[in-house]
Write a protein that holds these residues in place. Structure first.
Motif, short mmCIF file in Angstrom:
data_model
loop_
_atom_site.label_atom_id
_atom_site.label_comp_id
_atom_site.label_asym_id
_atom_site.label_seq_id
_atom_site.Cartn_x
_atom_site.Cartn_y
_atom_site.Cartn_z
N PRO A 123 0.82 -1.21 0.00
CA PRO A 123 0.00 0.00 0.00
C PRO A 123 0.85 1.26 0.00
O PRO A 123 2.04 1.23 0.32
CB PRO A 123 -0.80 -0.11 1.29
CG PRO A 123 0.06 -0.92 2.19
CD PRO A 123 0.79 -1.89 1.29
N ALA A 128 -2.44 -2.99 5.11
CA ALA A 128 -3.11 -1.73 4.76
C ALA A 128 -4.21 -1.42 5.77
O ALA A 128 -4.65 -2.29 6.51
CB ALA A 128 -3.71 -1.84 3.36
N LEU A 131 -4.52 -7.93 2.20
CA LEU A 131 -4.36 -6.48 2.36
C LEU A 131 -4.53 -6.07 3.82
O LEU A 131 -3.89 -5.13 4.27
CB LEU A 131 -5.35 -5.73 1.48
CG LEU A 131 -5.00 -5.63 0.00
CD1 LEU A 131 -6.16 -5.03 -0.78
CD2 LEU A 131 -3.74 -4.80 -0.20
N GLY A 172 -4.84 0.09 0.26
CA GLY A 172 -4.64 -1.06 -0.62
C GLY A 172 -5.61 -0.93 -1.78
O GLY A 172 -6.73 -0.46 -1.59
#
Length: 88
Positions: free
Chosen positions: A14, A53, A49, A21
């Motif tokens: 990210p 993130a 993610l 993300g």
């Protein structure tokens, strides 16, 4: 399927500043649609993610004939801009 590997979790790192993300162009071959494959892919990517993130956004083609917005909303994306808060 995931075709780009950028790190060990198979997702792009990210943005360092925003911790966003991004999911882009997730598509399932027509003969395999409506079988839960898209949902499984998106949920797995969201899990990956969530480790790196704070939130995720998704980009898609405007007026996409496959109407992927239904899939993303099923996976927890909300809002007019379609974003997802990742729970840790």
């Amino acid at each position: 399927m995931i075709s780009t590997v950028r790190n060990q979790s198979d997702v792009e790192l990210p943005d360092d500043e925003t911790k966003e993300g991004i999911l882009e162009w997730i598509q399932v071959v027509p003969g395999f649609r409506k079988k839960g494959i898209g949902t499984a892919i998106v949920n797995q990517l969201l899990y990956r993610l969530s480790l790196i993130a704070d939130f995720a956004t998704v980009s898609e083609k405007v007026k996409n004939e496959t109407k992927p917005e239904k899939l993303y909303r099923k996976c927890g994306f909300v809002g007019n801009d379609i974003w997802h808060i990742l729970r840790k």
